[in-house]
Design a protein around this motif. Structure first.
Motif, PDB file in Angstrom:
ATOM      1  N   THR A   1      38.602  46.806  34.402  1.00 34.26           N
ATOM      2  CA  THR A   1      37.229  46.369  34.516  1.00 34.26           C
ATOM      3  C   THR A   1      36.515  46.001  33.322  1.00 34.26           C
ATOM      4  O   THR A   1      37.079  46.171  32.004  1.00 34.26           O
ATOM      5  CB  THR A   1      36.475  47.512  34.939  1.00 34.26           C
TER       6      THR A   1
ATOM      7  N   ALA B   1      43.964  49.964  46.853  1.00 37.76           N
ATOM      8  CA  ALA B   1      42.568  49.269  46.858  1.00 37.76           C
ATOM      9  C   ALA B   1      42.727  48.073  48.300  1.00 37.76           C
ATOM     10  O   ALA B   1      42.035  48.315  49.021  1.00 37.76           O
ATOM     11  CB  ALA B   1      42.408  48.342  45.735  1.00 37.76           C
ATOM     12  N   THR B   2      44.204  47.671  48.379  1.00 36.10           N
ATOM     13  CA  THR B   2      44.468  46.838  49.311  1.00 36.10           C
ATOM     14  C   THR B   2      44.206  47.309  50.910  1.00 36.10           C
ATOM     15  O   THR B   2      43.615  47.058  51.739  1.00 36.10           O
ATOM     16  CB  THR B   2      45.655  46.147  49.480  1.00 36.10           C
TER      17      THR B   2
ATOM     18  N   VAL C   1      37.793  50.651  47.288  1.00 37.64           N
ATOM     19  CA  VAL C   1      38.500  49.526  46.807  1.00 37.64           C
ATOM     20  C   VAL C   1      38.506  49.503  45.335  1.00 37.64           C
ATOM     21  O   VAL C   1      39.636  49.236  44.609  1.00 37.64           O
ATOM     22  CB  VAL C   1      38.234  48.273  47.439  1.00 37.64           C
ATOM     23  N   PHE C   2      37.430  49.785  44.629  1.00 38.33           N
ATOM     24  CA  PHE C   2      37.140  49.694  43.217  1.00 38.33           C
ATOM     25  C   PHE C   2      37.251  50.971  42.472  1.00 38.33           C
ATOM     26  O   PHE C   2      37.135  51.050  41.285  1.00 38.33           O
ATOM     27  CB  PHE C   2      35.883  49.154  42.932  1.00 38.33           C
TER      28      PHE C   2
ATOM     29  N   ASP D   1      42.965  50.646  35.071  1.00 34.34           N
ATOM     30  CA  ASP D   1      41.640  50.522  35.017  1.00 34.34           C
ATOM     31  C   ASP D   1      41.396  49.239  34.334  1.00 34.34           C
ATOM     32  O   ASP D   1      41.254  49.336  33.402  1.00 34.34           O
ATOM     33  CB  ASP D   1      40.636  51.710  34.498  1.00 34.34           C
TER      34      ASP D   1
ATOM     35  N   GLN E   1      35.320  43.405  37.908  1.00 32.07           N
ATOM     36  CA  GLN E   1      36.903  43.469  38.083  1.00 32.07           C
ATOM     37  C   GLN E   1      37.449  42.372  37.269  1.00 32.07           C
ATOM     38  O   GLN E   1      36.610  41.185  37.033  1.00 32.07           O
ATOM     39  CB  GLN E   1      37.493  43.426  39.488  1.00 32.07           C
TER      40      GLN E   1
ATOM     41  N   MET F   1      46.323  48.848  43.010  1.00 34.52           N
ATOM     42  CA  MET F   1      45.960  47.792  43.752  1.00 34.52           C
ATOM     43  C   MET F   1      46.472  47.911  45.186  1.00 34.52           C
ATOM     44  O   MET F   1      45.768  47.397  45.972  1.00 34.52           O
ATOM     45  CB  MET F   1      46.588  46.441  43.142  1.00 34.52           C
TER      46      MET F   1
ATOM     47  N   GLY G   1      32.141  44.828  42.744  1.00 30.22           N
ATOM     48  CA  GLY G   1      33.565  44.443  42.340  1.00 30.22           C
ATOM     49  C   GLY G   1      33.755  43.091  41.847  1.00 30.22           C
ATOM     50  O   GLY G   1      34.523  42.924  40.789  1.00 30.22           O
TER      51      GLY G   1
ATOM     52  N   MET H   1      38.617  40.482  46.130  1.00 23.04           N
ATOM     53  CA  MET H   1      38.529  41.491  47.335  1.00 23.04           C
ATOM     54  C   MET H   1      36.785  41.693  47.037  1.00 23.04           C
ATOM     55  O   MET H   1      36.322  41.909  48.331  1.00 23.04           O
ATOM     56  CB  MET H   1      39.085  42.712  46.803  1.00 23.04           C
ATOM     57  N   GLY H   2      36.260  41.633  46.019  1.00 26.81           N
ATOM     58  CA  GLY H   2      35.005  41.995  45.870  1.00 26.81           C
ATOM     59  C   GLY H   2      33.975  40.832  46.825  1.00 26.81           C
ATOM     60  O   GLY H   2      33.062  40.993  47.546  1.00 26.81           O
TER      61      GLY H   2
ATOM     62  N   MET I   1      41.466  41.365  42.585  1.00 26.29           N
ATOM     63  CA  MET I   1      40.283  42.326  42.729  1.00 26.29           C
ATOM     64  C   MET I   1      39.022  41.592  42.760  1.00 26.29           C
ATOM     65  O   MET I   1      38.022  41.923  43.805  1.00 26.29           O
ATOM     66  CB  MET I   1      40.427  43.303  41.600  1.00 26.29           C
TER      67      MET I   1
END
Lengths: 187, 100
Positions: free
Chosen positions: A88, A30-31, A21-22, A86, B24, A27, B20, B32-33, B29
């Motif tokens: 994050t 990830a889903t 997922v990460f 990316d 994120q 995305m 996550g 999702m975590g 997202m």
């Protein structure tokens, strides 16, 4: 033996899909990875003889992933959702916290002398759960019901396009409310 | 399949979800975590129930966890919609000051 092998295969799939997922570069992927992880955990719950809850988990999560896909199309457009990205921050801190949490939880799980099993499960688990919900544990469901209603109301209020400030002004003193869409109560 | 095995897998799921949720930037997202973390809690609760006390009343706890997951999902989507409408963004870093 066979159940044990299936459990560990599902465990690897669930955790690997969770990591994916990460790690996935879009995305959309990830889903799908999250959906796979949830389905694997749902099947593990089925292996633990909880057929009703396992099925609910699988069905609910598949629907949720569908809603997430809709959100990606709405807010990001389909192309950005499929393109590499990316987004994050604080990766090192997150990895440290994650590893620390795993060591703590897994260490506790392995080191604690767990007690022996008490009692045997009823023959008809789903039936017994239904009786429990409608009997002794009615209060739990009676609380969950209003919480769900409050969630629906709060969700609609948060997501609605107009707010009370749009209708009644910044100080909420405008009377009558300036409703851009006619047809409300009393109009 | 033992309780320890189930709990270690649940701990791994929880830890991945925690990573996550902390790392994120996109709201969806982050959700999702959080979902992965609750997923781990759900698996651990199922393991506790089966291996320690398989009484029907224990299953109600799993229903509560599922309900919490539903509430988190609904509120998360609503906040994501609000953020997008007000700020035209879905990034947590660009919505730190809720008063603005």
């Amino acid at each position: 033996m066979l159940i044990g092998i299936v459990f560990w295969v599902l465990a690897v799939v669930a955790v690997a899909a969770g990591v994916a997922v990460f790690v996935a570069d879009s995305m959309a992927r990830a889903t799908y990875a999250l959906a796979v992880s949830f389905i694997a955990v749902g099947v593990q719950i089925l292996l633990l003889q909880q057929s009703y809850l396992g099925l609910i988990t699988i069905l609910m999560m598949v629907m949720e992933m569908a809603v997430m896909a809709v959100y990606m199309v709405m807010f990001m457009g389909m192309n950005p959702a499929l393109m590499p990205m990316d987004m994050t921050h604080g990766k090192k801190t997150a990895i440290g916290a994650s590893v620390g949490a795993f060591v703590l939880l897994a260490g506790g799980a392995l080191l604690i002398p767990w007690p022996q099993r008490r009692g045997e499960p009823p023959d008809e688990l789903t039936h017994a759960l239904g009786l429990e919900i409608m009997g002794e544990k009615m209060l739990v469901m009676a609380v969950i019901g209003p919480v769900m209603v409050a969630t629906i109301v709060a969700g609609v209020v948060l997501a609605a396009g107009r707010t009370r400030y749009d209708r009644f002004g910044d100080d909420l003193h405008r009377r009558p409310g300036d409703d851009p869409q006619s047809g409300g109560v009393g109009r | 399949m033992t309780l320890e095995a189930v709990l270690v897998v649940a701990a791994a799921l929880f830890a991945v979800g925690l990573y996550g949720a902390l790392s994120q930037q996109v709201v969806v997202m982050v959700m999702m975590g959080l979902e992965l973390m609750i997923n781990g809690v759900l698996l651990a609760a199922a393991g506790f129930w089966w291996f320690l006390a398989p009484d029907p009343s224990g299953q109600v706890l799993l229903l509560v966890v599922l309900a919490a997951m539903t509430v988190e999902m609904a509120m998360g989507f609503a906040v994501a919609t609000l953020l997008h409408r007000r700020r035209q963004t879905d990034m947590t870093d660009m919505s730190q000051e809720l008063s603005q």
